[in-house]
Enzyme design. Structure first.
Site, PDB file in Angstrom:
ATOM      1  N   CYS A 119       0.820  -1.223   0.000  1.00 39.43           N
ATOM      2  CA  CYS A 119       0.000   0.000   0.000  1.00 39.43           C
ATOM      3  C   CYS A 119       0.852   1.271   0.000  1.00 39.43           C
ATOM      4  O   CYS A 119       0.347   2.351  -0.321  1.00 39.43           O
ATOM      5  CB  CYS A 119      -0.932   0.014   1.208  1.00 39.43           C
ATOM      6  SG  CYS A 119      -2.018  -1.405   1.257  1.00 39.43           S
ATOM      7  N   HIS A 260      -3.489   7.026   3.014  1.00 40.34           N
ATOM      8  CA  HIS A 260      -3.877   5.756   2.386  1.00 40.34           C
ATOM      9  C   HIS A 260      -5.249   5.373   2.938  1.00 40.34           C
ATOM     10  O   HIS A 260      -5.511   5.465   4.134  1.00 40.34           O
ATOM     11  CB  HIS A 260      -2.844   4.683   2.715  1.00 40.34           C
ATOM     12  CG  HIS A 260      -3.306   3.306   2.372  1.00 40.34           C
ATOM     13  ND1 HIS A 260      -3.843   3.003   1.145  1.00 40.34           N
ATOM     14  CD2 HIS A 260      -3.350   2.161   3.103  1.00 40.34           C
ATOM     15  CE1 HIS A 260      -4.177   1.725   1.127  1.00 40.34           C
ATOM     16  NE2 HIS A 260      -3.896   1.189   2.308  1.00 40.34           N
ATOM     17  N   ASN A 290     -10.318  -0.363  -0.022  1.00 38.33           N
ATOM     18  CA  ASN A 290      -8.872  -0.211   0.027  1.00 38.33           C
ATOM     19  C   ASN A 290      -8.294  -0.675  -1.320  1.00 38.33           C
ATOM     20  O   ASN A 290      -8.342  -1.858  -1.632  1.00 38.33           O
ATOM     21  CB  ASN A 290      -8.339  -1.058   1.186  1.00 38.33           C
ATOM     22  CG  ASN A 290      -6.840  -0.980   1.357  1.00 38.33           C
ATOM     23  OD1 ASN A 290      -6.135  -0.509   0.468  1.00 38.33           O
ATOM     24  ND2 ASN A 290      -6.354  -1.447   2.489  1.00 38.33           N
TER      25      ASN A 290
HETATM   26  O1  UT7 Z   1      -3.940  -1.384   3.435  1.00 39.57           O
HETATM   27  C1  UT7 Z   1      -3.245  -2.323   4.194  1.00 39.57           C
HETATM   28  C2  UT7 Z   1      -3.440  -2.093   5.573  1.00 39.57           C
HETATM   29  N1  UT7 Z   1      -4.664  -2.708   6.037  1.00 39.57           N
HETATM   30  C3  UT7 Z   1      -5.278  -2.144   7.039  1.00 39.57           C
HETATM   31  O2  UT7 Z   1      -4.874  -1.080   7.449  1.00 39.57           O
HETATM   32  C4  UT7 Z   1      -6.432  -2.864   7.703  1.00 39.57           C
HETATM   33  C5  UT7 Z   1      -6.367  -2.571   9.172  1.00 39.57           C
HETATM   34  N2  UT7 Z   1      -7.369  -3.246   9.959  1.00 39.57           N
HETATM   35  C6  UT7 Z   1      -8.665  -2.904   9.919  1.00 39.57           C
HETATM   36  O3  UT7 Z   1      -9.058  -2.044   9.165  1.00 39.57           O
HETATM   37  C7  UT7 Z   1      -9.615  -3.560  10.901  1.00 39.57           C
HETATM   38  O4  UT7 Z   1      -8.861  -4.321  11.821  1.00 39.57           O
HETATM   39  C8  UT7 Z   1     -10.670  -4.456  10.227  1.00 39.57           C
HETATM   40  C9  UT7 Z   1     -11.668  -3.602   9.492  1.00 39.57           C
HETATM   41  C10 UT7 Z   1      -9.974  -5.423   9.264  1.00 39.57           C
HETATM   42  C11 UT7 Z   1     -11.422  -5.257  11.272  1.00 39.57           C
HETATM   43  O5  UT7 Z   1     -11.959  -4.424  12.271  1.00 39.57           O
HETATM   44  P1  UT7 Z   1     -11.792  -4.819  13.800  1.00 39.57           P
HETATM   45  O6  UT7 Z   1     -12.564  -3.841  14.587  1.00 39.57           O
HETATM   46  O7  UT7 Z   1     -10.308  -4.899  14.068  1.00 39.57           O
HETATM   47  O8  UT7 Z   1     -12.513  -6.211  13.862  1.00 39.57           O
HETATM   48  P2  UT7 Z   1     -11.908  -7.611  14.320  1.00 39.57           P
HETATM   49  O9  UT7 Z   1     -10.945  -8.128  13.312  1.00 39.57           O
HETATM   50  O10 UT7 Z   1     -11.419  -7.474  15.713  1.00 39.57           O
HETATM   51  O11 UT7 Z   1     -13.226  -8.527  14.269  1.00 39.57           O
HETATM   52  C12 UT7 Z   1     -14.305  -8.306  15.135  1.00 39.57           C
HETATM   53  C13 UT7 Z   1     -15.376  -9.357  14.886  1.00 39.57           C
HETATM   54  C14 UT7 Z   1     -14.862 -10.792  14.878  1.00 39.57           C
HETATM   55  O12 UT7 Z   1     -15.809 -11.563  15.555  1.00 39.57           O
HETATM   56  P3  UT7 Z   1     -15.572 -12.017  17.078  1.00 39.57           P
HETATM   57  O13 UT7 Z   1     -14.297 -12.823  17.054  1.00 39.57           O
HETATM   58  O14 UT7 Z   1     -15.453 -10.746  17.854  1.00 39.57           O
HETATM   59  O15 UT7 Z   1     -16.795 -12.804  17.378  1.00 39.57           O
HETATM   60  C15 UT7 Z   1     -14.850 -11.171  13.420  1.00 39.57           C
HETATM   61  O16 UT7 Z   1     -15.066 -12.543  13.204  1.00 39.57           O
HETATM   62  O17 UT7 Z   1     -15.989  -9.161  13.614  1.00 39.57           O
HETATM   63  C16 UT7 Z   1     -16.023 -10.399  12.887  1.00 39.57           C
HETATM   64  N3  UT7 Z   1     -15.920 -10.100  11.469  1.00 39.57           N
HETATM   65  C17 UT7 Z   1     -16.976  -9.796  10.700  1.00 39.57           C
HETATM   66  N4  UT7 Z   1     -18.299  -9.735  10.980  1.00 39.57           N
HETATM   67  C18 UT7 Z   1     -19.139  -9.392   9.978  1.00 39.57           C
HETATM   68  C19 UT7 Z   1     -14.784 -10.016  10.712  1.00 39.57           C
HETATM   69  N5  UT7 Z   1     -15.125  -9.679   9.454  1.00 39.57           N
HETATM   70  C20 UT7 Z   1     -16.471  -9.528   9.417  1.00 39.57           C
HETATM   71  C21 UT7 Z   1     -17.392  -9.185   8.413  1.00 39.57           C
HETATM   72  N6  UT7 Z   1     -18.697  -9.110   8.737  1.00 39.57           N
HETATM   73  N7  UT7 Z   1     -17.015  -8.893   7.145  1.00 39.57           N
END
Ligand code: UT7
Length: 333
Positions: A119, A260, A290
């Site tokens: 990225c 970004h 993204n």
């Molecule tokens: O460009 C390269 C750099 N990339 C980034 O900068 C990405 C950085 N990270 C992020 O943007 C965030 O961490 C995410 C958007 C990827 C995720 O957000 P989060 O608040 O960190 O969520 P999480 O990964 O902690 O997941 C929370 C919950 C999980 O369920 P449990 O374990 O709490 O029951 C996931 O299984 O959300 C669940 N989950 C979803 N639920 C519905 C993960 N993906 C989804 C989804 N829909 N698409």
């Protein structure tokens, strides 16, 4: 070749291209267990563009490049350096830059190469082009970031497939006699100590494609989103301050921050920590998701064409991505 060293390297033209097909969060909720509420609430994304079947990274790069070259008032034959940044090259080799060169129909005695910094690719590409141009040997460089993220997504993995989109953004950098203009400073960095945080394990020489890699889905993008998030916030803030310090200006002097576009929550936290008000922060992640290295040049083209930057404005670009890699660039328009 005239090798007079330029006083500055300016952004002479910008362009973007995004595929026609729009995929909404509701569309995705029909193929994975997700919802518009979750995707928009956690990332700020509403929709993304997905390339048509057979539409390649170089096809998208071609359209963004033509727009940038035209807006610079040049023709493809004026370009004397081509850098393509991508994590989705048309093929592992030859470079997408060479494929693009042929599609643009431009000269065969100029350097054309790909640069991979995930990225952060666009910010890396700007620094490489600027450094090469500082010698005076290159007058008009095309830096184009093009990403067909959809080609490496696991459409069964809701934690990644909802986050990314396809698109391309380009700039023409030109050697200029202007003082204190164009690219004022650039800081880059990397930390390869935890490459598994965001990677595509198979397809390279470490794990060549095989029946097993396909069966286990190792040719798809893998990401520990929570870890990446933590690093992104800290490093983007640090690098933004570093490049401002390098150029002897403060965050208050910045007319526009173009970060970004990975997550609105990352962007808002970084802007808040830098004390840059939201009206000075450009965010378009809602529309494209993204798009990896293409996100900053796509945004740049939108702000330029939308009249959101004026002559003399300081624009701060900050990127972060797999590697980990990062970079920040300060530009005076
Ligand atoms: O460009 C390269 C750099 N990339 C980034 O900068 C990405 C950085 N990270 C992020 O943007 C965030 O961490 C995410 C958007 C990827 C995720 O957000 P989060 O608040 O960190 O969520 P999480 O990964 O902690 O997941 C929370 C919950 C999980 O369920 P449990 O374990 O709490 O029951 C996931 O299984 O959300 C669940 N989950 C979803 N639920 C519905 C993960 N993906 C989804 C989804 N829909 N698409």
């Amino acid at each position: 070749m005239n090798s007079k060293r330029p006083n500055s390297i300016i952004i002479k033209g910008t362009g973007k291209y995004v595929p026609e097909r729009i995929v909404t969060n509701d569309d995705l909720s029909k193929i994975v267990d997700t919802s518009d509420e979750w995707i928009f609430g956690r990332s700020g994304i509403k929709r993304r563009r997905i390339a048509a079947d057979g539409e390649t990274t170089s096809d998208m790069a071609l359209k963004a490049s033509k727009a940038a070259i035209e807006s610079a008032g040049l023709t493809p034959h004026d370009i004397d350096l081509v850098i393509v940044t991508t994590v989705n090259p048309d093929m592992l080799f030859p470079s997408t830059a060479c494929i693009l060169q042929a599609k643009l129909g431009i000269r065969n005695n100029i350097p054309c190469f790909d640069l991979e910094a995930a990225c952060s690719g666009f910010v890396y590409g700007m620094e490489v082009a600027t450094s090469m141009m500082a010698s005076g040997r290159y007058k008009n460089a095309l830096v184009v970031s093009s990403e067909k993220m959809s080609s490496m997504l696991d459409w069964k993995d809701r934690s990644t497939c909802v986050l990314f989109g396809d698109g391309s953004g380009a700039v023409v950098l030109a050697a200029s006699g202007e003082e204190n203009a164009g690219i004022l400073g650039n800081v880059l960095g990397a930390d390869g100590s935890d490459t598994a945080m965001l990677c595509m394990p198979a397809g390279g020489s470490a794990m060549p494609p095989s029946e097993r890699t396909v069966r286990e889905g190792l040719h798809y993008l893998k990401m520990d989103g929570r870890e990446v998030f933590k690093h992104a916030v800290r490093i983007m803030q640090e690098k933004a301050l570093e490049v401002l310090d390098l150029c002897g200006v403060s965050a208050e002097d910045v007319a526009l921050l173009i970060p970004h576009q990975a997550n609105t929550r990352i962007i808002e936290t970084v802007a808040k920590r830098l004390k840059i008000p939201s009206e000075k922060v450009y965010v378009n992640i809602e529309n494209y998701g993204n798009t990896s290295s293409a996100s900053i040049p796509i945004a740049l083209d939108e702000v330029v064409r939308g009249g959101k930057v004026r002559k003399g404005d300081l624009v701060l670009l900050v990127a972060f991505g797999a590697g980990l890699t990062w970079g920040a660039t300060l530009v005076r328009f």
